[in-house]
Motif scaffolding. Structure first.
Motif, mmCIF file in Angstrom:
data_model
loop_
_atom_site.group_PDB
_atom_site.id
_atom_site.type_symbol
_atom_site.label_atom_id
_atom_site.label_comp_id
_atom_site.label_asym_id
_atom_site.label_seq_id
_atom_site.Cartn_x
_atom_site.Cartn_y
_atom_site.Cartn_z
ATOM 1 N N LEU A 3 0.838 -1.191 0.000
ATOM 2 C CA LEU A 3 0.000 0.000 0.000
ATOM 3 C C LEU A 3 0.873 1.240 0.000
ATOM 4 O O LEU A 3 1.901 1.290 0.656
ATOM 5 N N LEU A 4 0.449 2.247 -0.727
ATOM 6 C CA LEU A 4 1.096 3.551 -0.672
ATOM 7 C C LEU A 4 0.100 4.521 -0.080
ATOM 8 O O LEU A 4 -1.000 4.682 -0.592
ATOM 9 N N LEU A 5 0.478 5.181 0.993
ATOM 10 C CA LEU A 5 -0.413 6.119 1.659
ATOM 11 C C LEU A 5 0.324 7.421 1.854
ATOM 12 O O LEU A 5 1.416 7.453 2.381
ATOM 13 N N PHE A 6 -0.278 8.517 1.407
ATOM 14 C CA PHE A 6 0.381 9.815 1.462
ATOM 15 C C PHE A 6 -0.344 10.725 2.433
ATOM 16 O O PHE A 6 -1.558 10.864 2.376
ATOM 17 N N PHE A 7 0.405 11.366 3.303
ATOM 18 C CA PHE A 7 -0.161 12.258 4.296
ATOM 19 C C PHE A 7 0.063 13.712 3.912
ATOM 20 O O PHE A 7 1.076 14.056 3.316
ATOM 21 N N CYS A 8 -0.865 14.542 4.292
ATOM 22 C CA CYS A 8 -0.684 15.995 4.214
ATOM 23 C C CYS A 8 -0.156 16.450 5.567
ATOM 24 O O CYS A 8 -0.747 16.148 6.597
ATOM 25 N N LEU A 9 0.948 17.170 5.582
ATOM 26 C CA LEU A 9 1.505 17.595 6.856
ATOM 27 C C LEU A 9 2.364 18.831 6.682
ATOM 28 O O LEU A 9 2.770 19.181 5.592
ATOM 29 N N ASP A 55 -9.918 18.858 8.685
ATOM 30 C CA ASP A 55 -8.931 18.396 7.699
ATOM 31 C C ASP A 55 -9.461 17.154 7.002
ATOM 32 O O ASP A 55 -10.048 16.263 7.632
ATOM 33 N N LYS A 56 -9.230 17.076 5.683
ATOM 34 C CA LYS A 56 -9.738 15.953 4.901
ATOM 35 C C LYS A 56 -8.672 15.461 3.931
ATOM 36 O O LYS A 56 -7.845 16.241 3.460
ATOM 37 N N TRP A 57 -8.706 14.158 3.637
ATOM 38 C CA TRP A 57 -7.808 13.557 2.664
ATOM 39 C C TRP A 57 -8.574 12.575 1.799
ATOM 40 O O TRP A 57 -9.429 11.841 2.293
ATOM 41 N N GLU A 58 -8.258 12.562 0.529
ATOM 42 C CA GLU A 58 -8.671 11.479 -0.354
ATOM 43 C C GLU A 58 -7.420 10.647 -0.620
ATOM 44 O O GLU A 58 -6.442 11.157 -1.175
ATOM 45 N N VAL A 59 -7.445 9.397 -0.216
ATOM 46 C CA VAL A 59 -6.250 8.556 -0.268
ATOM 47 C C VAL A 59 -6.494 7.388 -1.222
ATOM 48 O O VAL A 59 -7.550 6.751 -1.180
ATOM 49 N N GLU A 60 -5.508 7.133 -2.089
ATOM 50 C CA GLU A 60 -5.606 6.041 -3.045
ATOM 51 C C GLU A 60 -4.799 4.842 -2.546
ATOM 52 O O GLU A 60 -3.620 4.973 -2.211
ATOM 53 N N GLU A 91 -8.237 1.887 -4.937
ATOM 54 C CA GLU A 91 -9.390 2.130 -4.075
ATOM 55 C C GLU A 91 -9.229 3.495 -3.418
ATOM 56 O O GLU A 91 -8.233 3.750 -2.750
ATOM 57 N N SER A 92 -10.194 4.354 -3.622
ATOM 58 C CA SER A 92 -10.148 5.693 -3.054
ATOM 59 C C SER A 92 -10.934 5.716 -1.744
ATOM 60 O O SER A 92 -12.100 5.326 -1.698
ATOM 61 N N LEU A 93 -10.282 6.160 -0.681
ATOM 62 C CA LEU A 93 -10.907 6.232 0.636
ATOM 63 C C LEU A 93 -10.841 7.659 1.164
ATOM 64 O O LEU A 93 -9.908 8.399 0.864
ATOM 65 N N SER A 94 -11.844 8.016 1.966
ATOM 66 C CA SER A 94 -11.949 9.378 2.501
ATOM 67 C C SER A 94 -11.643 9.385 3.994
ATOM 68 O O SER A 94 -12.280 8.667 4.766
ATOM 69 N N PHE A 95 -10.656 10.195 4.380
ATOM 70 C CA PHE A 95 -10.314 10.395 5.780
ATOM 71 C C PHE A 95 -10.680 11.824 6.167
ATOM 72 O O PHE A 95 -10.479 12.759 5.396
ATOM 73 N N GLU A 96 -11.174 11.998 7.380
ATOM 74 C CA GLU A 96 -11.534 13.330 7.853
ATOM 75 C C GLU A 96 -11.331 13.407 9.358
ATOM 76 O O GLU A 96 -11.607 12.446 10.087
ATOM 77 N N ILE A 97 -10.834 14.552 9.813
ATOM 78 C CA ILE A 97 -10.762 14.821 11.247
ATOM 79 C C ILE A 97 -12.101 15.417 11.662
ATOM 80 O O ILE A 97 -12.480 16.500 11.205
ATOM 81 N N VAL A 98 -12.824 14.690 12.504
ATOM 82 C CA VAL A 98 -14.181 15.118 12.891
ATOM 83 C C VAL A 98 -14.174 15.634 14.322
ATOM 84 O O VAL A 98 -13.358 15.212 15.150
ATOM 85 N N PRO A 99 -15.073 16.566 14.656
ATOM 86 C CA PRO A 99 -15.160 17.055 16.030
ATOM 87 C C PRO A 99 -15.434 15.912 16.999
ATOM 88 O O PRO A 99 -16.248 15.019 16.714
ATOM 89 N N LEU A 100 -14.778 15.935 18.131
ATOM 90 C CA LEU A 100 -14.940 14.858 19.099
ATOM 91 C C LEU A 100 -16.382 14.720 19.561
ATOM 92 O O LEU A 100 -16.863 13.606 19.813
ATOM 93 N N ASN A 101 -17.087 15.834 19.662
ATOM 94 C CA ASN A 101 -18.461 15.757 20.173
ATOM 95 C C ASN A 101 -19.438 15.137 19.182
ATOM 96 O O ASN A 101 -20.588 14.860 19.532
ATOM 97 N N SER A 102 -18.992 14.888 17.948
ATOM 98 C CA SER A 102 -19.858 14.243 16.963
ATOM 99 C C SER A 102 -19.360 12.856 16.568
ATOM 100 O O SER A 102 -19.986 12.177 15.741
ATOM 101 N N ALA A 103 -18.233 12.417 17.144
ATOM 102 C CA ALA A 103 -17.631 11.134 16.784
ATOM 103 C C ALA A 103 -18.211 10.013 17.640
ATOM 104 O O ALA A 103 -18.346 10.144 18.863
ATOM 105 N N ILE A 104 -18.560 8.910 17.001
ATOM 106 C CA ILE A 104 -19.123 7.768 17.718
ATOM 107 C C ILE A 104 -18.069 7.161 18.644
ATOM 108 O O ILE A 104 -16.941 6.904 18.237
#
Length: 218
Positions: free
Chosen positions: A8-14, A36-41, A70-83
């Motif tokens: 797997l190749l995974l690239f981060f934004c930083l 923050d959001k990422w579309e990762v292949e 395979e394109s996957l979506s990562f997102e940093i979500v507010p803690l008060n809305s995270a399951i």
């Protein structure tokens, strides 16, 4: 948990600062913020070779077949809305993998970013839970070429209210190269390569993972 694999190749934004000779160094600017959001292949590459280590390398994977990416979506979500956020009151942020209903909870400071737990949920209901009694290092700050460290984490995983099991994982991290990464999706400069070797006492399997982290952009 989604992890790096050799195929797997995974690239981060930083965000990073730079030292002499163009070597990238990763500091606490790596820590993401809500929204923050990422579309990762992800690519399943047969007989994938990670290439050489060392300074000023060029890793050329331009010929990898992207048709089955395979394109996957990562997102940093507010803690008060995270399951499951109530299970991790000391978490600083939550990384949500939308397609699989995964919520990763992290602590972060100027020295490191650690994984506290992972929630898998379907229709707002938790169907699998991992909690770390000894959190797992994701990355330590600052880090650059030729840095290395080891870690041990302890966790409990299972179906809430049903089957659970306890485990321990040991890992080593080495930054064994920097340079340019060429992929079917573009070319990335000022890239650090991290080699992560992990083994847990449940599977007793040693897993070698490679991560290329770009210094400037996603």
């Amino acid at each position: 948990m989604y992890s790096f694999r050799t195929f797997l190749l995974l690239f981060f934004c930083l965000s990073t600062s730079l030292i002499l000779f163009g070597q990238p160094v990763i500091d606490a600017g790596f820590i993401p913020a809500d929204g923050d959001k990422w579309e990762v292949e992800f690519l399943d590459a047969v007989n994938f070779s990670p290439g050489p280590d060392g300074a000023n390398q060029t890793w050329d994977f331009a010929n990898l077949d992207q048709d089955n990416a395979e394109s996957l979506s990562f997102e940093i979500v507010p803690l008060n809305s995270a399951i499951g956020s109530n299970l991790f009151p000391d978490a600083d942020f939550c990384w949500h993998l939308k397609e699989f209903g995964i919520y990763n909870y992290y602590q972060a400071n100027t020295d490191s970013m650690t994984l506290m737990g992972v929630v898998s949920a379907i229709n707002q209901n938790i169907n699998f839970l991992t909690t770390f009694s000894k959190p797992e290092d994701v990355i330590r700050f600052p880090i650059n070429y030729q840095d290395n460290y080891s870690y041990t984490s302890q966790f409990s995983s299972g179906i809430p209210g049903s089957i659970t099991f306890d485990g321990e994982r040991e890992g080593t991290v080495e930054v064994d190269g920097f340079g340019t990464l060429i992929t079917p999706f573009g070319t990335f400069e000022n890239v650090l390569r991290m080699v992560i070797v992990e083994k847990d006492n449940l599977s007793n399997i040693t897993d070698t993972q490679y991560a290329w982290i770009e210094a400037d952009n996603f």
